[in-house]
Design an enzyme around this catalytic site. Structure first.
Site, mmCIF file in Angstrom:
data_model
loop_
_atom_site.group_PDB
_atom_site.id
_atom_site.type_symbol
_atom_site.label_atom_id
_atom_site.label_comp_id
_atom_site.label_asym_id
_atom_site.label_seq_id
_atom_site.Cartn_x
_atom_site.Cartn_y
_atom_site.Cartn_z
ATOM 1 N N HIS A 141 -36.042 32.323 -6.010
ATOM 2 C CA HIS A 141 -37.123 32.503 -5.023
ATOM 3 C C HIS A 141 -37.104 31.397 -3.987
ATOM 4 C CE1 HIS A 141 -38.789 29.408 -7.628
ATOM 5 N NE2 HIS A 141 -39.583 29.087 -6.626
ATOM 6 N N ARG A 146 -38.481 21.736 -21.330
ATOM 7 C CA ARG A 146 -38.367 21.071 -20.021
ATOM 8 C C ARG A 146 -39.724 21.129 -19.321
ATOM 9 N NH1 ARG A 146 -37.033 23.141 -14.740
ATOM 10 N NH2 ARG A 146 -36.438 21.427 -13.369
#
Ligand SMILES: C=C1C[C@]23C[C@H]1CC[C@H]2[C@]1(C)CCC[C@@](C)(C(=O)O)[C@H]1[C@@H]3C(=O)O
Ligand SMILES: O=C(O)CCC(=O)C(=O)O
Ligand SMILES: [Fe+2]
Length: 363
Positions: free
Chosen positions: A229, A295
């Site tokens: 994106h 993460r």
């Protein structure tokens, strides 16, 4: 597995460890092309710019211009954001994402709203779900520092026990706003226009603070933490932890951005691409996930005040009497935000799709 149905309250973090990932998280093969290359430049040291050094400012603006024209991306060091504050903000993320599923559900963001908790956007989408949990809240540039709106949000919405979290994020957002206004000056200098133009445009803006938590994944090559994106917003200030996973699409290939201590990643978003009349590219990027490793990233999305007209400065469309073709119609951030929340899942062609939608939906 949480007792509630998968589609409304799915939380990747509650998956049984030995379970294959549900089909809703499996992305099309063409979206999953792997890469081993890295993109780590330009890395811009802001120390000279902050000290008002003319030569260092010109050099930084030149580095920034090269990065933004090519891939809408650059990184900054000596950015003035206190490292202890970044560490504290990252630590506070853990307290949010370690909440019980029931508490997360109670903080689930309302349809059409951006604020609150989201587990893989499972309330909005039913396929290509991103392997992540998110917590997002607003930061109003125009609010007086003593208003402490972020502290109030955590106290009143998340819970009194999160007052410290609110104080840390209040300070973090204030530091992000300060850095963003400095970067808007450097962006203006690099485009050869009035240094204050963009800074003034965003001074009363409103930003989105988003914490991304990417749980470890048993089959990381079948899914994505965040799909490909361009951020529909204007400027993104991203802090990633030292695990790695951010990738930028440039020179026709995905390239990973190696995490570096004391370094912030800056992406140009769709709205700034329009504000620069297409001179700077909106950065196409995604986030990979890992087997056995979680993460975290903290992303600060800068936006103008919702009803301000987004259009490039006169100096970029009328150079010494020569009219430069406008690349995009006037629009407001409010319209583009609504488009991404109600009509269109932001991807690599959001702005083009939005402009078509705008021009064909006159009402
Ligand atoms: C205006 C926004 C929509 C998203 C959050 C901000 C800026 C980035 C957008 C997003 C991350 C782009 C990828 C798809 C998305 C749905 C996501 O994965 O979170 C987007 C965000 C959103 O719509 O919540
Ligand atoms: O987590 C990352 O590295 C990227 C996140 C991102 O692109 C986003 O939240 O818009
Ligand atoms: Fe992004």
């Amino acid at each position: 597995m949480a007792s509630s149905s998968l589609t409304t309250h799915f939380h990747p973090s509650v998956l049984q460890k030995d379970q294959n990932i549900p089909t809703q998280f499996i992305w099309p093969k063409e979206e999953l092309v792997q890469t081993k290359e890295e993109l780590n430049e330009p890395m811009i040291d802001l120390a000279g710019f902050f000290h008002g050094d003319v030569a260092a400012t010109a050099a930084a603006a030149e580095q920034l211009r090269a990065g933004c024209e090519k891939h809408g991306f650059f990184q900054v060091t000596n950015h003035g954001v206190d490292e202890e504050l970044i560490r504290a903000a990252q630590d506070e993320m853990d307290s949010l994402f370690k909440l019980s599923v029931d508490k997360k559900v109670s903080l689930q963001k309302m349809p059409g709203s951006l604020w609150g908790y989201s587990g893989a956007h499972s309330d909005r989408f039913s396929s290509n779900l991103p392997w992540k949990e998110m917590f997002s809240f607003q930061y109003d540039h125009g609010s007086a520092p003593e208003e402490l709106l972020v502290v109030d949000y955590f106290n009143n919405v998340v819970g009194k026990e999160f007052e410290k979290t609110g104080l840390v994020y209040q300070k973090y957002c204030e530091a992000m706003k300060k850095l963003s206004l400095a970067l808007f000056q450097l962006l203006a200098i690099s485009l050869g226009i009035d240094r204050e133009h963009y800074k003034k445009f965003f001074e009363d803006g409103s930003s989105i603070m988003r914490c991304n938590y990417y749980p470890a994944c048993n089959e990381p090559n079948l899914t994505l933490g965040t799909g490909p994106h361009c951020d529909p917003t204007s400027l993104t200030i991203l802090h990633q932890d030292q695990v790695g996973g951010l990738e930028v699409f440039s020179n026709n290939k995905w390239q990973s951005v190696r995490p570096r201590p004391n370094t912030l990643v800056i992406n140009i978003g769709d709205t700034f691409m329009a504000l620069s009349n297409g001179r700077y590219k909106s950065c196409l990027h995604r986030a990979a996930v890992h087997k056995g490793k979680e993460r975290r990233s903290m992303v600060y999305f800068v936006n103008p005040k919702k009803d301000k007209v987004v259009k490039p400065p006169q100096d970029l469309v009328d150079q010494k009497g020569e009219k430069i073709k406008r690349k995009y119609p006037d629009f407001t951030w409010s319209k583009l935000l609504g488009f991404t929340q109600k009509h269109y899942r932001a991807d690599d062609t959001t702005l083009q799709s939005f402009c078509h939608w705008l021009l064909t939906n006159k009402d």
